[in-house]
Design an enzyme around this catalytic site. Structure first.
Site, PDB file in Angstrom:
ATOM      1  N   ASP A  89     -25.988  21.181 -43.606  1.00 40.91           N
ATOM      2  CA  ASP A  89     -25.266  19.929 -43.829  1.00 40.91           C
ATOM      3  C   ASP A  89     -25.938  18.955 -44.802  1.00 40.91           C
ATOM      4  OD1 ASP A  89     -24.130  21.169 -41.669  1.00 40.91           O
ATOM      5  OD2 ASP A  89     -24.015  19.386 -40.424  1.00 40.91           O
ATOM      6  N   ARG A  92     -22.439  14.020 -31.534  1.00 35.98           N
ATOM      7  CA  ARG A  92     -23.347  14.114 -32.679  1.00 35.98           C
ATOM      8  C   ARG A  92     -22.691  13.707 -33.996  1.00 35.98           C
ATOM      9  NH1 ARG A  92     -22.556  19.681 -31.521  1.00 35.98           N
ATOM     10  NH2 ARG A  92     -21.347  20.802 -33.072  1.00 35.98           N
ATOM     11  N   ASP A  93     -23.503  13.798 -35.046  1.00 34.25           N
ATOM     12  CA  ASP A  93     -23.095  13.579 -36.440  1.00 34.25           C
ATOM     13  C   ASP A  93     -22.595  12.166 -36.684  1.00 34.25           C
ATOM     14  OD1 ASP A  93     -23.638  16.284 -36.530  1.00 34.25           O
ATOM     15  OD2 ASP A  93     -21.547  16.905 -36.620  1.00 34.25           O
ATOM     16  N   GLU A 145     -16.680  18.103 -36.352  1.00 31.68           N
ATOM     17  CA  GLU A 145     -18.032  17.694 -36.729  1.00 31.68           C
ATOM     18  C   GLU A 145     -17.993  16.814 -37.968  1.00 31.68           C
ATOM     19  OE1 GLU A 145     -21.069  21.001 -35.578  1.00 31.68           O
ATOM     20  OE2 GLU A 145     -19.680  21.829 -37.031  1.00 31.68           O
ATOM     21  N   TRP A 179     -19.752  29.280 -40.739  1.00 29.32           N
ATOM     22  CA  TRP A 179     -20.488  29.703 -39.543  1.00 29.32           C
ATOM     23  C   TRP A 179     -20.044  31.069 -39.019  1.00 29.32           C
ATOM     24  CZ3 TRP A 179     -24.917  27.738 -38.438  1.00 29.32           C
ATOM     25  CH2 TRP A 179     -25.218  26.431 -38.800  1.00 29.32           C
TER      26      TRP A 179
END
Length: 571
Positions: free
Chosen positions: A103, A225-226, A274, A366
């Protein structure tokens, strides 16, 4: 051992190009049950998991790598051998010297330089966890390695995952005017929290805030997250977006340390979301017409997509985001543009900042990332930086993208081909570029007397292995497929799928702008209307190009092949 959570994609059957094009057109009509779109009651009441399968977590214990049962087979799958592939390091894309990258983090501009961070693991593949690696640039094309800025496993709550780097001009956090504040996710024992780090030397080194973590999720083990943070001038506050599984949570703060929950945006059709972001843009550059854009990394299998950068246009009322339409759009319809971030140039006037953004993504997926050939480094590379606009195309507000103008500084010798007819079944050998990185521009059309159904350009061809890009006039779709590249037979079905996007010709002409590097293809259609990006592997440095017409005659109105000068990072 994983770097961070592994996203899986439901396998789809790999159709032929024409069938895939038709499916793109027909598939959206069949998505009546698209999304359970509603506002969330709060972060303490998570909804049921999305359709995406279980994921495996990044462990924060460097001595005790943890594997979930669902990832054991993935770890056992060795990367494809590099034998017979030739050199792999890209010439004009950003890569680390060694280790792993993923990322990118939204860059900021300070003292004449852009400062970009990306997730990095120097211990890959034997060690876990990511940290923030720092690079700088004056033009977003040539980069200088500055080293690790925030180290993993030395800051109390685990490794350092994605977040936001903020230039705190007004000293809202109390660490000094123009301090660089990073709010990033850390993970320890499967629990994700948000931590704050600050820099007083321009973003080269960071200290940990004494009262970390600054935000915890009330449910241990939940996705949390993120953080992506923007300043809302009209409310004199910071607004933070957090990825919470199938929800994007909105939070506010006045000092970047204490945060209050505001609302949530929920999708049950996009798997694990995400790297979310929210921004405002003018439509077609018209200052009197602005709209908001909510974007996120998402799993698009319900829409014939892989993972990618999904977005919605709509309105932001200060509490909730209201999309214009339920179904998302995609900044890039290829398979390998993920964890994208966008930003404005603070040197530009306010009106221009509303009109123009810039974006960069991780060129990988992914589904197969750990199966890709590993050279001196892993995780492949970041995309080229793109210029992004919001346009009204066929009655729908659409984010468009193209390579930034600064890429033009890399352009060297050019071979130009004037108008040429290609007959049905004919294969024309395009002059081969003299370098592994090049830019191919082509304007293609049908011959009115015997119109072709498709025009195909084979890239990196050696006669056996190749990737194919082109346009299907019958279904008005551009496509990219690599099911015959040098590693496709050893990878997943997702890797071999055809990627398409619906786009109409302009006066019967389709313009393709294709940037090819050692292991990637980025194609931009009709200037900046649509993009398709993918990792591609040729055999033994093969760099051939051929063009062919299917079921009729094609007209190549113009074509150029331009060498790109290598732009390796300064190490």
């Amino acid at each position: 051992m994983t770097i961070r959570r592994l996203r899986r994609i439901m396998p789809l059957r790999s159709p032929r190009i024409a069938v895939a094009a038709a499916a793109t057109l027909l598939g959206l009509a069949a998505l009546a049950a698209v999304a359970d779109l509603q506002l969330s009651p709060g972060p303490g009441k998570p909804r049921a998991a999305a359709q995406q399968t279980s994921t495996s977590g990044s462990t924060s214990d460097p001595q005790q790598p943890v594997l979930l049962a669902s990832e054991e087979n993935d770890v056992a799958d060795a990367p494809v051998s590099t034998a017979g592939l030739g050199e792999l390091r890209p010439k004009v894309h950003l890569t680390p010297a060694s280790g792993w990258m993923n990322d990118p983090q939204r860059p900021f501009f300070l003292n004449g330089r852009w400062h970009l961070y990306y997730l990095y693991n120097e211990d890959y593949p034997t060690g876990n966890g990511t940290e923030w690696f720092h690079v700088t640039s004056t033009d977003l094309v040539h980069w200088v390695d500055e080293g690790v800025a925030i180290h993993k496993y030395t800051r109390g709550d685990g490794d350092i995952q994605s977040g936001s780097a903020i230039l705190d001009v007004n000293n809202t956090a109390g660490f000094g005017a123009d301090a660089i504040i990073v709010v990033a996710t850390q993970q320890l024992n499967g629990v994700q929290t948000q931590s704050l780090f600050y820099s007083t030397d321009g973003g080269y080194t960071f200290e940990q805030y004494a009262n970390n973590p600054i935000l915890r999720h009330p449910v241990d083990g939940a996705d949390f997250r993120d953080p992506k943070i923007i300043w809302e001038a009209e409310h004199s506050r910071w607004l933070m977006l957090l990825a919470e599984g199938n929800k994007i949570g909105f939070y506010t703060s006045t000092n970047l340390k204490q945060w209050s929950y505001l609302s949530g945006f929920i999708r049950d059709d996009l798997g694990l979301m995400e790297c979310p972001e929210l921004f405002r843009m003018t439509v077609d550059g018209d200052p009197s017409r602005t709209t908001w854009v909510l974007a996120t990394g998402a799993n698009g299998f319900n829409y014939g997509m892989s993972t990618g950068y999904a977005y919605w246009t709509g309105s932001w009322d200060g509490t909730n985001f209201h999309p214009d339409r339920a179904e998302p759009q995609w900044l890039d319809n290829g398979s390998d543009f993920y964890a994208g971030v966008s930003w404005t140039d603070p040197r530009q006037a306010a009106e221009e900042q509303l009109r123009t953004r810039y974006a960069i993504g991780w060129t990988n997926n992914w589904d197969y990332v750990r199966r890709l050939p590993v050279d001196e480094w892993a995780g492949n590379h970041l995309s080229l930086v793109r210029e992004v606009h919001l346009k009204d195309i066929d009655g729908r507000l659409t984010l468009t993208s193209r390579p930034i103008d600064a890429i033009g500084a890399l352009e060297g010798n050019q071979t130009r081909i004037d108008e040429r007819l290609i007959g049905p079944g004919e294969t024309w050998a395009v002059p081969q570029p003299p370098s592994p990185a090049y830019r191919l521009r082509a304007s293609i059309a049908q011959d009115p007397s015997n119109p072709t159904r498709e025009v195909r350009l084979k890239l990196k061809t050696d006669g056996t292995h190749f990737a194919t890009v082109g346009y299907d006039f019958a279904h008005e779709t551009a496509f990219l497929v690599r099911d015959w590249d040098a590693i496709a037979s050893q990878l997943t079905e997702v890797y071999r799928q055809v990627r398409t996007v619906h786009v109409r010709p302009h006066n019967g002409i389709i313009d393709l702008d294709i940037v090819v590097d050692r292991t990637s293809v980025e194609m931009f259609v009709n200037g900046d209307e649509h993009a398709l990006s993918a990792i591609v592997y040729g055999a033994n440095d093969a760099n051939g190009i051929s063009a062919e017409a299917v079921d009729g005659r094609a007209v190549i109105r113009s074509m150029s092949v331009t060498r790109l000068t290598p732009a390796p990072p300064v190490r």
